[in-house]
Motif scaffolding. Structure first.
Motif, PDB file in Angstrom:
ATOM      1  N   GLN A  20       0.803  -1.224   0.000  1.00 46.37           N
ATOM      2  CA  GLN A  20       0.000   0.000   0.000  1.00 46.37           C
ATOM      3  C   GLN A  20       0.834   1.271   0.000  1.00 46.37           C
ATOM      4  O   GLN A  20       0.328   2.337  -0.323  1.00 46.37           O
ATOM      5  N   HIS A 114       0.462  -9.662   3.854  1.00 47.96           N
ATOM      6  CA  HIS A 114      -0.655  -8.703   3.910  1.00 47.96           C
ATOM      7  C   HIS A 114      -1.238  -8.565   2.496  1.00 47.96           C
ATOM      8  O   HIS A 114      -0.963  -7.601   1.791  1.00 47.96           O
ATOM      9  N   PHE A 115      -1.958  -9.563   2.051  1.00 44.22           N
ATOM     10  CA  PHE A 115      -2.720  -9.603   0.783  1.00 44.22           C
ATOM     11  C   PHE A 115      -1.878  -9.718  -0.494  1.00 44.22           C
ATOM     12  O   PHE A 115      -2.413 -10.060  -1.538  1.00 44.22           O
ATOM     13  N   GLU A 159      -5.644 -10.423   8.092  1.00 49.93           N
ATOM     14  CA  GLU A 159      -7.030 -10.519   7.633  1.00 49.93           C
ATOM     15  C   GLU A 159      -7.282 -11.600   6.577  1.00 49.93           C
ATOM     16  O   GLU A 159      -7.715 -11.293   5.455  1.00 49.93           O
ATOM     17  N   TYR A 281     -12.977  -1.892  12.474  1.00 49.72           N
ATOM     18  CA  TYR A 281     -13.463  -0.736  11.724  1.00 49.72           C
ATOM     19  C   TYR A 281     -14.951  -0.441  11.908  1.00 49.72           C
ATOM     20  O   TYR A 281     -15.350   0.704  11.989  1.00 49.72           O
ATOM     21  N   TRP A 312     -18.996   3.192   5.744  1.00 52.35           N
ATOM     22  CA  TRP A 312     -18.867   2.220   6.841  1.00 52.35           C
ATOM     23  C   TRP A 312     -19.398   2.855   8.115  1.00 52.35           C
ATOM     24  O   TRP A 312     -19.034   3.990   8.459  1.00 52.35           O
ATOM     25  N   GLU A 338      -5.125  -2.674  14.044  1.00 52.52           N
ATOM     26  CA  GLU A 338      -5.582  -1.626  13.116  1.00 52.52           C
ATOM     27  C   GLU A 338      -6.872  -1.012  13.636  1.00 52.52           C
ATOM     28  O   GLU A 338      -7.748  -1.736  14.133  1.00 52.52           O
ATOM     29  N   TRP A 376      -4.588   2.861  11.905  1.00 52.32           N
ATOM     30  CA  TRP A 376      -4.536   2.673  10.453  1.00 52.32           C
ATOM     31  C   TRP A 376      -5.040   3.963   9.817  1.00 52.32           C
ATOM     32  O   TRP A 376      -6.220   4.253   9.917  1.00 52.32           O
ATOM     33  N   GLU A 383      -5.398   2.124  -1.326  1.00 50.59           N
ATOM     34  CA  GLU A 383      -6.414   1.384  -0.578  1.00 50.59           C
ATOM     35  C   GLU A 383      -7.071   0.325  -1.490  1.00 50.59           C
ATOM     36  O   GLU A 383      -8.224   0.420  -1.871  1.00 50.59           O
ATOM     37  N   TRP A 384      -6.281  -0.656  -1.899  1.00 46.68           N
ATOM     38  CA  TRP A 384      -6.767  -1.803  -2.660  1.00 46.68           C
ATOM     39  C   TRP A 384      -7.658  -1.352  -3.826  1.00 46.68           C
ATOM     40  O   TRP A 384      -7.268  -0.463  -4.547  1.00 46.68           O
ATOM     41  N   PHE A 392      -7.037   7.227   4.482  1.00 46.17           N
ATOM     42  CA  PHE A 392      -7.139   6.788   5.884  1.00 46.17           C
ATOM     43  C   PHE A 392      -6.007   7.382   6.733  1.00 46.17           C
ATOM     44  O   PHE A 392      -5.833   7.015   7.889  1.00 46.17           O
TER      45      PHE A 392
HETATM   46  O1  IFM Z   1      -6.237  -0.723   4.099  1.00 42.58           O
HETATM   47  C1  IFM Z   1      -6.798  -1.788   4.753  1.00 42.58           C
HETATM   48  C2  IFM Z   1      -5.729  -2.717   5.291  1.00 42.58           C
HETATM   49  O2  IFM Z   1      -4.881  -3.160   4.284  1.00 42.58           O
HETATM   50  C3  IFM Z   1      -6.361  -3.920   5.954  1.00 42.58           C
HETATM   51  N1  IFM Z   1      -7.355  -3.533   6.901  1.00 42.58           N
HETATM   52  C4  IFM Z   1      -8.340  -2.566   6.512  1.00 42.58           C
HETATM   53  C5  IFM Z   1      -7.663  -1.350   5.906  1.00 42.58           C
HETATM   54  C6  IFM Z   1      -8.716  -0.307   5.498  1.00 42.58           C
HETATM   55  O3  IFM Z   1      -9.564  -0.838   4.553  1.00 42.58           O
END
Ligand code: IFM
Length: 439
Positions: A20, A114-115, A159, A281, A312, A338, A376, A383-384, A392
């Motif tokens: 990211q 992380h993804f 996650e 979150y 959200w 986070e 976070w 952001e994906w 954020f």
């Molecule tokens: O940006 C993401 C993070 O990579 C994983 N947790 C949630 C964040 C906000 O969407």
């Protein structure tokens, strides 16, 4: 609003993920996903915050922010660009970055996954392939052997439930599938990969004096019935909770496989975490819907609830609800790995921080060992699938010039880190406006 005082050993930090913020890497699944046109604003992680080049400047900012700890991710594709071939340049970069954090007395918490992962791993079938576990462990061994002397706190996997939901249910993230059988296979491998990595890291570090802490950063949500008087909404909430998070908490925390992941304890009964990591979150209101076989529930936002820029719900109390449940079940230290919000104008972020820290402070007062809070995130980043359009960060980033700017929230957080308190006077200076609401 009350004054809050945190214990001296409570650590405040920030969290980021390699993909990211780093920029500059083309050898990973998310670069490829962006190239295929899946990112809403057409941005790419190739740019992000150019943190790979600018990490010294960024660590200087973290030092000025005064965080006690920082959660950072490693990019697997930079460390192991080809299967079994490790990059000296990749690992040396992280050695330098982590050494610099430590020089500023910022304690690193390192996320191994992380993804994002190397393209060769994606091409082999990613986490669906049984070999993924051994591939991951080979990478983990290399990293812990090289960085273990600088790092005692590890998150193995971030996650897993979010990765699987977007990647295999909605299909909006790589690998872009809608395939429940493939999802269950991948989920089993992720859980097993964590269990074995937990054991491996402790094995590699067992002779060291400083205790090694290993855990998972779980994305946890509150699910509650949309209609209080509807038994089917209650049932659907419980089912959502079980499938989305329950099976991962039990699988990764205790090695206990629950259906549909499996049954029993394939690695034996035990404890496979030293802390429980909570990424918190929001809450979802669950409404039962009958639309077999695809859906049994709709996730909705509570009526008139405050929401962030992504819609959200902002529900600070959820943090306490989850923390109490986890403490009751696992009796382990809790790290908020986070917590943060998407707020373009930085209008309600200070309020968000205060409201969530108030929950943390009340939990501590009740004897629940919440030990760390990672905001976070440090700086607006990629952001994906939202790309660069969902900020954020405590710091803003101008992606064209790569200029970092202190937000009001960053100043607020700086004082929180410095003083471990939130006073009325601080609130009057930083907390300007309350949340947006749906209505
Ligand atoms: O940006 C993401 C993070 O990579 C994983 N947790 C949630 C964040 C906000 O969407």
């Amino acid at each position: 609003m009350e004054t809050l005082v945190f214990p001296k050993d409570f650590l405040f930090g920030t969290a980021t993920a390699a993909l990211q913020i780093e920029g500059g890497d083309t050898n990973n699944n998310w670069y490829q996903w962006a190239q295929q046109g899946h990112i809403k604003d057409h941005s790419s992680p190739l740019r992000a915050n150019e943190h790979w080049k600018r990490f010294k400047e960024d660590i200087q900012l973290l030092a000025e922010l005064g965080v006690h700890t920082h959660r950072l991710g490693l990019e697997w594709s930079r460390i192991e660009p080809k299967p079994g071939t490790f990059s000296q340049e990749g690992i040396e970069h992280y050695l330098e970055e982590i050494s610099l954090l430590r020089k500023h007395t910022i304690r690193p918490l390192v996320t191994l996954y992380h993804f994002s992962h190397p393209l060769w791993f994606e091409e082999k079938g990613g986490w669906e392939n049984e070999e993924s576990i051994q591939d991951f462990l080979r990478y983990v061994r290399f990293v812990v052997e090289k960085l273990g002397h600088l790092v005692s706190d590890w998150v193995t996997i971030n996650e897993p439930n979010v990765f699987l939901s977007y990647g295999y249910v909605l299909g909006t993230w790589p690998p872009g599938k809608q395939d429940s059988q493939a999802m269950i296979r991948a989920a089993r491998h992720l859980v097993l990969a964590h269990l074995q990595a937990y054991t491996l890291i402790h094995e590699l570090r067992k002779k060291e004096k400083e205790p090694t802490l290993v855990g998972v950063a779980h994305h946890l949500r509150v699910f509650s019935p949309f209609c209080q008087f509807c038994p089917l909404d209650h049932l659907a909430s419980l089912l959502n909770d079980y499938i989305f998070q329950g099976i991962f908490l039990e699988g990764m925390g205790r090695g206990r496989f629950l259906p549909p992941l499996g049954v029993g304890y394939p690695m034996g009964k035990g404890r496979f975490q030293d802390f429980v990591g909570i990424n918190y979150y929001s809450r979802d209101k669950i409404q039962f819907v009958w639309n077999p076989p695809e859906l049994f529930a709709k996730r909705l936002v509570a009526k008139n609830a405050p929401t962030n820029n992504l819609g959200w719900e902002i529900y600070p109390k959820g943090l306490s609800l989850l923390a109490k449940r986890l403490w009751k079940t696992y009796r382990l230290p809790l790290f908020i790995t986070e917590n943060g919000t998407c707020d373009k104008e930085d209008a309600f972020r200070p309020q968000f921080i205060y409201d969530h820290l108030k929950e943390v402070s009340e939990l501590i007062a009740q004897g629940i060992p919440v030990k760390r809070y990672y905001h976070w995130t440090f700086i607006d980043n990629f952001e994906w699938i939202e790309g660069e359009s969902a900020p954020f960060g405590l710091f803003a980033n101008n992606y064209d010039t790569q200029t970092r700017t202190w937000r009001n929230s960053a100043r607020f957080y700086q004082e929180i880190c410095r003083t471990r308190t939130i006073t009325q006077e601080m609130l009057s200076r930083y907390v300007q406006s309350a949340y947006h609401s749906l209505s």
